[in-house]
Design a protein around this motif. Structure first.
Motif, mmCIF file in Angstrom:
data_model
loop_
_atom_site.group_PDB
_atom_site.id
_atom_site.type_symbol
_atom_site.label_atom_id
_atom_site.label_comp_id
_atom_site.label_asym_id
_atom_site.label_seq_id
_atom_site.Cartn_x
_atom_site.Cartn_y
_atom_site.Cartn_z
ATOM 1 N N ILE A 21 -14.843 -50.577 8.860
ATOM 2 C CA ILE A 21 -14.207 -50.790 10.161
ATOM 3 C C ILE A 21 -13.750 -49.447 10.726
ATOM 4 N N LYS A 105 -12.347 -65.983 4.522
ATOM 5 C CA LYS A 105 -13.449 -65.103 4.121
ATOM 6 C C LYS A 105 -14.770 -65.877 4.189
ATOM 7 N N PRO A 106 -15.886 -65.194 4.377
ATOM 8 C CA PRO A 106 -15.986 -63.772 4.727
ATOM 9 C C PRO A 106 -15.590 -63.559 6.188
ATOM 10 N N VAL A 107 -14.756 -62.571 6.439
ATOM 11 C CA VAL A 107 -14.259 -62.343 7.785
ATOM 12 C C VAL A 107 -15.129 -61.312 8.502
ATOM 13 N N ASP A 108 -15.386 -61.552 9.760
ATOM 14 C CA ASP A 108 -16.168 -60.622 10.570
ATOM 15 C C ASP A 108 -15.319 -59.370 10.861
ATOM 16 N N SER A 109 -15.900 -58.179 10.682
ATOM 17 C CA SER A 109 -15.163 -56.911 10.844
ATOM 18 C C SER A 109 -14.568 -56.776 12.230
ATOM 19 N N GLU A 110 -15.344 -57.132 13.245
ATOM 20 C CA GLU A 110 -14.862 -57.005 14.625
ATOM 21 C C GLU A 110 -13.691 -57.950 14.880
ATOM 22 N N TYR A 111 -13.789 -59.149 14.295
ATOM 23 C CA TYR A 111 -12.732 -60.134 14.495
ATOM 24 C C TYR A 111 -11.442 -59.689 13.792
#
Length: 520
Positions: A21, A105-111
């Motif tokens: 990120i 999880k898995p979490v989106d980086s942008e979110y």
């Protein structure tokens, strides 16, 4: 730049959040990362981050348990939880802890970045709100003191008024110290108040001190005291004066009122400090003044000596050598001021307190035959004394011996707490509910105290030692006989075989099955 700390026991996920990120491009700096809650707490206390991104389900200390500690140590920090479990109880607990968000999880980086920015913005909003409150607080505090000194039948609810200013005082006795700076400039006011606050909180950490704006260039220190004759009030006033004043500086004057047992009588103590302050031009500026200095004390001297005798007796019984030493000095001065105490009375006084001190010294020196002393020699010295100074020196020496014996015994106990914890862990590592908190409660110490003691005394933390105990026993069991992995799991304190397998692989480099095949 806003600080963010990432807490995740899975190293790959943790490094991904930290490095994948582009935090720096969005006003963040990664101030640290940790693989468990215990390590994270030290980082958070040191860095005071705006945002913490944390897994919920971690070994040694869960994210939820960590969050409870964060709320105490860094209450402004916003927490974003991550979890791979869609169990509602986690979300429910996270809401109770006032977590900023709860992501699966898995979490989106942008979110995740979007949520972190929202958390930082929320932190900024709260800071602006607090800044506005702090800017208006001095005027509100001055109005409070104006209400306190109003004449007539008008009476305010002091406790309610203080709560409205965000102030809570414990008592059971209350007093006021007043600080006047006649040459304080507008630009220096905030700095001068901060200087007072910093000193009062560090000088007496065990009593509740609060600094408030009483008037322009004048500050009131509200004190919670243990009793109405607590000498620390005057001691704090003098020490603060020494700290604030320069050589031959008469711009600082400090006064203090008496202590009272009811919070609504704060006004009396404040008025007494105000009367003493108004007398500064007669008595002298650039010094500490108490109300008692403004009135005659000749009729009070005999009562004062008796009062100090009772005070010294209580302090010896309560196990307070430092305060007993202070009171001994006060008592000696009071006897000197009175000038009518006969020599036989001095000897009786010395015998009374020396007997009490012998008992305390022997109590703490039970196991120390080397440092024992001959009480008959002390009695002989008392019977031969001829001055007040000699009496003071004899009792002072006994108080020093008492203090030393007490310190040595407490120091010995201090270092035995970890050994007690380790012994219990060695005997009960198979208990799946074994935690730092549970062990701390069993040996009657606080959880942070025991955690720090492990690191100071042994050089490792509680979780590492418990893991080592369990893994060594698991390796021993797996290398013996035809035992099933789930049986080993239960015997070494794990309720989840899958989690046991993960821990075992991290510790040994093998899965339980691989280890069993290779080393059986």
């Amino acid at each position: 730049m806003h600080k963010v700390i990432v807490v995740e026991d899975d190293r790959i996920i943790r490094r991904g959040i930290c490095q994948a990120i582009p935090w720096g491009e969005h006003g963040f700096v990664v101030a640290g990362e940790a693989g468990d809650g215990e390590v994270a707490l030290e980082l958070i206390e040191k860095e005071q981050p705006q945002v913490v991104v944390s897994d919920i389900n971690m070994p040694f200390m869960s994210g939820l348990e960590m969050a409870k500690h964060i709320k105490e140590r860094s209450p402004e920090t916003r927490i974003i939880f991550l979890t791979g479990y869609e169990d509602f109880k986690y979300a429910q607990e996270a809401v109770k802890l006032k977590a900023f968000d709860y992501l699966l999880k898995p979490v989106d980086s942008e979110y995740l970045l979007k949520k972190a920015k929202e958390a930082a913005a929320d932190w900024e909003k709260e800071r602006v709100k607090e800044k506005r409150i702090n800017e208006s607080l001095p005027l509100l505090q001055q109005k409070f003191f104006q209400k306190l000194i109003r004449e007539g039948e008008y009476r305010i609810d002091v406790e309610k008024e203080l709560l409205g200013l965000g102030v809570q005082m414990e008592g059971p006795f209350f007093a006021v110290i007043l600080v006047k700076n006649t040459l304080e400039l507008d630009l220096e006011r905030h700095f001068f108040k901060e200087k007072i606050m910093s000193f009062t909180t560090s000088y007496f950490r065990d009593i509740n001190c609060l600094v408030m704006n009483a008037d322009v260039g004048e500050y009131a220190i509200l004190l919670s005291l243990e009793n109405d004759y607590d000498s620390r009030k005057g001691e704090l006033a003098q020490a603060l004066f020494n700290h604030l004043s320069k050589q031959k500086d008469d711009t600082i004057t400090i006064t203090h009122g008496r202590a009272y047992s009811n919070m609504f009588e704060f006004g009396k103590s404040f008025l007494e400090a105000r009367v003493a302050m108004d007398m500064r031009h007669i008595i002298g500026t650039g010094r500490v003044i108490s109300l008692d200095e403004t009135v005659s004390k000749y009729d009070q001297k005999e009562d004062h000596v008796l009062e100090l005798e009772m005070k010294l007796e209580n302090q010896i019984k309560s196990g307070l050598p430092e305060r007993a030493n202070e009171t001994l000095i006060e008592l000696s001065q009071a006897i000197l001021d009175r000038r009518t105490v006969a020599l036989p009375d001095l000897k009786v006084l010395a015998l009374k307190f020396s007997t009490m001190l012998f008992f305390e010294i022997e109590k703490w020196n039970k196991e120390d035959t080397i440092n024992s002393f001959n009480s008959s020699d002390v009695y002989k010295d008392i019977m031969e004394l001829t001055t007040l100074t000699e009496m003071k020196e004899i009792l002072h020496s006994l108080i020093e011996q008492w203090s030393t014996a007490m310190f040595k015994k407490k120091e010995k106990n201090y270092y035995s707490h970890v050994d007690q914890a380790i012994k219990y862990m060695q005997e009960n590592f198979s208990d799946s509910s074994l935690t730092l908190q549970k062990v701390a409660e069993l040996i009657h110490v606080s959880t942070p105290y025991l955690s720090n003691l492990f690191k100071i005394e042994k050089g490792f933390n509680f979780g590492d030692y418990l893991l080592e105990l369990r893994m060594k026993k698991a390796m021993e069991l797996l290398s013996e006989g035809n035992i099933k992995t789930y049986e080993v799991c239960e015997k070494v304190g794990y309720s989840n075989p899958q989690y046991f397998g993960i821990c075992f692989k991290k510790y040994t480099g093998y899965t339980p099955a691989e280890f069993k095949k290779k080393f059986k």
